[in-house]
Design a protein around this motif. Sequence first.
Motif, PDB file in Angstrom:
ATOM      1  N   ARG A  82     -10.394   0.386   3.005  1.00 22.22           N
ATOM      2  CA  ARG A  82     -10.389  -0.631   1.950  1.00 22.22           C
ATOM      3  C   ARG A  82     -11.609  -1.536   2.076  1.00 22.22           C
ATOM      4  O   ARG A  82     -12.223  -1.917   1.068  1.00 22.22           O
ATOM      5  N   LYS A  88      -7.884   3.944  -2.436  1.00 24.91           N
ATOM      6  CA  LYS A  88      -7.128   3.695  -3.657  1.00 24.91           C
ATOM      7  C   LYS A  88      -5.656   3.957  -3.367  1.00 24.91           C
ATOM      8  O   LYS A  88      -5.305   4.933  -2.719  1.00 24.91           O
ATOM      9  N   LEU A  89      -4.819   3.073  -3.835  1.00 24.92           N
ATOM     10  CA  LEU A  89      -3.390   3.158  -3.551  1.00 24.92           C
ATOM     11  C   LEU A  89      -2.617   3.419  -4.839  1.00 24.92           C
ATOM     12  O   LEU A  89      -3.073   3.056  -5.932  1.00 24.92           O
ATOM     13  N   PRO A  91       0.198   2.760  -7.734  1.00 21.86           N
ATOM     14  CA  PRO A  91       0.573   1.459  -8.328  1.00 21.86           C
ATOM     15  C   PRO A  91       1.629   0.699  -7.541  1.00 21.86           C
ATOM     16  O   PRO A  91       1.565  -0.528  -7.444  1.00 21.86           O
ATOM     17  N   GLU A  94      -0.255  -0.977  -4.624  1.00 18.30           N
ATOM     18  CA  GLU A  94      -1.539  -1.618  -4.870  1.00 18.30           C
ATOM     19  C   GLU A  94      -1.555  -3.078  -4.424  1.00 18.30           C
ATOM     20  O   GLU A  94      -2.592  -3.609  -4.010  1.00 18.30           O
ATOM     21  N   GLN A  98      -4.355  -5.315  -2.566  1.00 22.11           N
ATOM     22  CA  GLN A  98      -4.818  -6.578  -3.124  1.00 22.11           C
ATOM     23  C   GLN A  98      -4.759  -7.690  -2.076  1.00 22.11           C
ATOM     24  O   GLN A  98      -5.649  -8.553  -2.022  1.00 22.11           O
TER      25      GLN A  98
END
Length: 394
Positions: A82, A88-89, A91, A94, A98
Amino acid sequence: MTTKMTYEKTHPWINFHLNLQRIPSSVWVALGEAQSKCEHISGVPLRPATARELHQIYLAKGVLATTAIEGNTLSEEEALKRVKGDLKLPPSKEYLGQELDNIIDACNEIADRLFNGCDVAITVDEIKEFNKAVLRKLPLGDDVTPGEFRAHSVGVGSYRAAPAQDCRYLMDRYVQWLNETLVPFDSNIIAFNIIKSIVAHVYFAWIHPFADGNGRTARLIEFKILLCSGVPLPSAQLLTNHYNQTRHQYYLELDRASKSGGDLIPFIQYAVQGYVDGLREQVTTIRHQQFDVAWRNYVHEFFKDQNTPADVRRRHLVLDLSRKEGVIPLSEITEVSHRVSSAYVGKTKRTIERDINFLVNADLVVKTRRGVRAKTEEILAFLPARRIEESVST
């Protein structure tokens, strides 16, 4: 007669007092080691790629530690991806990414501002901005307003935070104490500022002024204090990493500190020892990097002005062997790297043996029955001589 504020009755340990003379000599010795190691790390030149990798590794460790204490379940490998922008994760996960992004962005912004001459003193408004930053784009409860002090009671486990009505007053006292009394912010003595960062963390946890994100905000304050004092960027994440790796003891020491009436000495001892251990590990990592640079320079110096196809092939072979762990079987020599594989296309087994024998005679490679390895220990001859006490068994 002066009327006491509510927190003075409910949280008498929040008294904004620390007697530095009570800190044991053993802790001062450890702090001296910490300062020395920070200055050593700051003064070590590294290859740009190595410096960037070191920064990314320890940023990932610190960012993950900051969020893992709050429940983030991503792995260290995922955190590093990251940091590099490679993760990329789905949904449903996510928000975990973040959380990391928020800390990454906040740490980078703090560093950029400090390195560009921003005021080093901490303000209440800045702390509010820190809280906004760590909660950005995250799902929050209805009672949470990022960057605003809470209006209700909160707690962590069995601990109840300071009364909501006193948060503004306590935060004003907090920043004044940090900036002017505990250790003035114009002090660049690393040892004192390590204590300051530890105490700032504990007091913020006790006050717990926001409805959410208090732990992450506290760790940003700690990060800024360490950077302000001259701690190198990778080393400014180590306290957070220690708290996460020893999470059970971290909460135990926090609890003891409040129940003891505000005695911070045991917590300082616990934190300083963890910080020194982290610095020792970091110095070892950097030493390995320097060792690698010295070895590669040694190999290049050996092959100086030797540019025949055979010389280039042999130089690549020994350099790429040194990137491998342990002994490489002779049957796998051409698989050491893409460039080595390409160099031996169309070559016979006899050519490989001749190259290896040349490198063995040059003391660049060790050959055993199981295979070959780079003789990187040859570079140890360039270390300063010193006597090492051997243990004697009785």
